[in-house]
Design a protein around this motif. Structure first.
Motif, PDB file in Angstrom:
ATOM      1  N   ARG A   6       8.796   2.993   0.200  1.00  0.00           N
ATOM      2  CA  ARG A   6       8.761   2.194   1.423  1.00  0.00           C
ATOM      3  C   ARG A   6      10.161   2.224   2.017  1.00  0.00           C
ATOM      4  O   ARG A   6      11.124   1.920   1.337  1.00  0.00           O
ATOM      5  CB  ARG A   6       8.330   0.767   1.113  1.00  0.00           C
ATOM      6  CG  ARG A   6       6.898   0.705   0.650  1.00  0.00           C
ATOM      7  CD  ARG A   6       6.498  -0.741   0.470  1.00  0.00           C
ATOM      8  NE  ARG A   6       5.127  -0.845   0.053  1.00  0.00           N
ATOM      9  CZ  ARG A   6       4.153  -1.343   0.788  1.00  0.00           C
ATOM     10  NH1 ARG A   6       4.398  -1.804   1.980  1.00  0.00           N
ATOM     11  NH2 ARG A   6       2.936  -1.405   0.327  1.00  0.00           N
ATOM     12  N   HIS A   7      10.233   2.562   3.279  1.00  0.00           N
ATOM     13  CA  HIS A   7      11.544   2.734   3.890  1.00  0.00           C
ATOM     14  C   HIS A   7      11.837   1.782   5.032  1.00  0.00           C
ATOM     15  O   HIS A   7      12.991   1.527   5.311  1.00  0.00           O
ATOM     16  CB  HIS A   7      11.712   4.175   4.377  1.00  0.00           C
ATOM     17  CG  HIS A   7      11.679   5.178   3.272  1.00  0.00           C
ATOM     18  ND1 HIS A   7      12.686   5.303   2.349  1.00  0.00           N
ATOM     19  CD2 HIS A   7      10.746   6.088   2.926  1.00  0.00           C
ATOM     20  CE1 HIS A   7      12.386   6.245   1.488  1.00  0.00           C
ATOM     21  NE2 HIS A   7      11.215   6.746   1.804  1.00  0.00           N
ATOM     22  N   THR A   8      10.820   1.290   5.706  1.00  0.00           N
ATOM     23  CA  THR A   8      11.110   0.437   6.854  1.00  0.00           C
ATOM     24  C   THR A   8      11.614  -0.915   6.357  1.00  0.00           C
ATOM     25  O   THR A   8      11.240  -1.373   5.266  1.00  0.00           O
ATOM     26  CB  THR A   8       9.873   0.218   7.749  1.00  0.00           C
ATOM     27  OG1 THR A   8       8.933  -0.598   7.048  1.00  0.00           O
ATOM     28  CG2 THR A   8       9.243   1.535   8.170  1.00  0.00           C
ATOM     29  N   PRO A   9      12.426  -1.574   7.146  1.00  0.00           N
ATOM     30  CA  PRO A   9      12.885  -2.913   6.756  1.00  0.00           C
ATOM     31  C   PRO A   9      11.717  -3.876   6.532  1.00  0.00           C
ATOM     32  O   PRO A   9      11.764  -4.697   5.609  1.00  0.00           O
ATOM     33  CB  PRO A   9      13.747  -3.355   7.940  1.00  0.00           C
ATOM     34  CG  PRO A   9      14.186  -2.088   8.584  1.00  0.00           C
ATOM     35  CD  PRO A   9      13.069  -1.113   8.372  1.00  0.00           C
ATOM     36  N   GLU A  10      10.677  -3.750   7.348  1.00  0.00           N
ATOM     37  CA  GLU A  10       9.519  -4.632   7.198  1.00  0.00           C
ATOM     38  C   GLU A  10       8.836  -4.417   5.853  1.00  0.00           C
ATOM     39  O   GLU A  10       8.432  -5.363   5.191  1.00  0.00           O
ATOM     40  CB  GLU A  10       8.526  -4.400   8.348  1.00  0.00           C
ATOM     41  CG  GLU A  10       9.031  -4.822   9.704  1.00  0.00           C
ATOM     42  CD  GLU A  10       9.935  -3.784  10.383  1.00  0.00           C
ATOM     43  OE1 GLU A  10      10.112  -2.649   9.857  1.00  0.00           O
ATOM     44  OE2 GLU A  10      10.492  -4.120  11.439  1.00  0.00           O
ATOM     45  N   GLU A  11       8.691  -3.145   5.455  1.00  0.00           N
ATOM     46  CA  GLU A  11       8.079  -2.833   4.165  1.00  0.00           C
ATOM     47  C   GLU A  11       8.946  -3.327   3.015  1.00  0.00           C
ATOM     48  O   GLU A  11       8.443  -3.862   2.029  1.00  0.00           O
ATOM     49  CB  GLU A  11       7.826  -1.332   4.046  1.00  0.00           C
ATOM     50  CG  GLU A  11       6.749  -0.827   4.987  1.00  0.00           C
ATOM     51  CD  GLU A  11       6.687   0.687   5.055  1.00  0.00           C
ATOM     52  OE1 GLU A  11       5.587   1.195   5.298  1.00  0.00           O
ATOM     53  OE2 GLU A  11       7.722   1.360   4.880  1.00  0.00           O
ATOM     54  N   LYS A  12      10.248  -3.157   3.143  1.00  0.00           N
ATOM     55  CA  LYS A  12      11.165  -3.636   2.099  1.00  0.00           C
ATOM     56  C   LYS A  12      11.104  -5.155   1.984  1.00  0.00           C
ATOM     57  O   LYS A  12      11.139  -5.705   0.882  1.00  0.00           O
ATOM     58  CB  LYS A  12      12.597  -3.160   2.381  1.00  0.00           C
ATOM     59  CG  LYS A  12      12.786  -1.675   2.179  1.00  0.00           C
ATOM     60  CD  LYS A  12      14.206  -1.260   2.503  1.00  0.00           C
ATOM     61  CE  LYS A  12      14.383   0.230   2.341  1.00  0.00           C
ATOM     62  NZ  LYS A  12      15.755   0.651   2.645  1.00  0.00           N
ATOM     63  N   LEU A  13      11.015  -5.842   3.119  1.00  0.00           N
ATOM     64  CA  LEU A  13      10.913  -7.304   3.102  1.00  0.00           C
ATOM     65  C   LEU A  13       9.627  -7.734   2.409  1.00  0.00           C
ATOM     66  O   LEU A  13       9.635  -8.628   1.568  1.00  0.00           O
ATOM     67  CB  LEU A  13      10.972  -7.867   4.526  1.00  0.00           C
ATOM     68  CG  LEU A  13      10.782  -9.382   4.667  1.00  0.00           C
ATOM     69  CD1 LEU A  13      11.861 -10.143   3.912  1.00  0.00           C
ATOM     70  CD2 LEU A  13      10.775  -9.775   6.139  1.00  0.00           C
ATOM     71  N   LYS A  18       7.088 -10.111  -2.449  1.00  0.00           N
ATOM     72  CA  LYS A  18       6.154 -10.002  -3.576  1.00  0.00           C
ATOM     73  C   LYS A  18       6.902 -10.083  -4.908  1.00  0.00           C
ATOM     74  O   LYS A  18       6.470 -10.788  -5.821  1.00  0.00           O
ATOM     75  CB  LYS A  18       5.370  -8.690  -3.497  1.00  0.00           C
ATOM     76  CG  LYS A  18       4.288  -8.700  -2.453  1.00  0.00           C
ATOM     77  CD  LYS A  18       3.572  -7.359  -2.396  1.00  0.00           C
ATOM     78  CE  LYS A  18       2.643  -7.313  -1.202  1.00  0.00           C
ATOM     79  NZ  LYS A  18       2.076  -5.977  -0.989  1.00  0.00           N
ATOM     80  N   LEU A  19       8.006  -9.343  -5.015  1.00  0.00           N
ATOM     81  CA  LEU A  19       8.785  -9.352  -6.259  1.00  0.00           C
ATOM     82  C   LEU A  19       9.311 -10.750  -6.582  1.00  0.00           C
ATOM     83  O   LEU A  19       9.378 -11.154  -7.739  1.00  0.00           O
ATOM     84  CB  LEU A  19       9.952  -8.363  -6.172  1.00  0.00           C
ATOM     85  CG  LEU A  19       9.586  -6.888  -6.292  1.00  0.00           C
ATOM     86  CD1 LEU A  19      10.785  -6.008  -5.956  1.00  0.00           C
ATOM     87  CD2 LEU A  19       9.063  -6.565  -7.693  1.00  0.00           C
TER      88      LEU A  19
END
Length: 129
Positions: A6-13, A18-19
């Motif tokens: 996952r590379h987009t900031p939204e995906e990372k957020l 979740k983590l």
């Protein structure tokens, strides 16, 4: 076998939330004339175990920080930017009130453009309905 990163900031957020096992985050939107209703929605959403963010300033009420028209306009722009950041952070949007003005309509469109689910206390005011 490799897995897609996952590379987009939204995906990372989303992955970080979740983590961290964060509860769902709901942002309350609507006209600040509905501050009482927003506070009630905040209570109910918090009781349901969600993190709640919402507007906290009603600029139509007299107050020193926005008594100067130039400063008030600059503050309005900053608050709009801040609220869009709250929408980015949130997992879902709750629109409060039986009236949708220009700003709230823009917030709904922005949330939907980000793929955020949008709920309404008064579904009949949904611009998409």
């Amino acid at each position: 076998m490799t897995y897609p990163q996952r590379h987009t900031p939204e995906e990372k957020l989303a992955d970080a939330k979740k983590l961290l096992r964060l509860p769902r985050i709901v942002v309350i939107c609507g006209s600040t004339r509905f501050m009482t209703e927003m506070n009630e929605a905040d209570l109910l959403e918090t009781k349901a175990g969600k993190i709640v963010v919402k507007p906290s300033i009603r600029m139509k009420s007299p107050h020193q920080p926005w008594s100067d028209p130039v400063e008030a306009e600059a503050l309005k722009v900053r608050l709009g930017d801040l609220h869009r950041a709250k929408i980015q952070l949130a997992d879902e949007v709750l629109v409060v009130g039986d009236y949708i003005g220009y700003s709230t309509r823009a917030e709904i469109a922005y949330a939907r453009s980000l793929g955020k689910p949008v709920r309404f206390t008064h579904p009949e005011v949904d611009p998409a309905a």
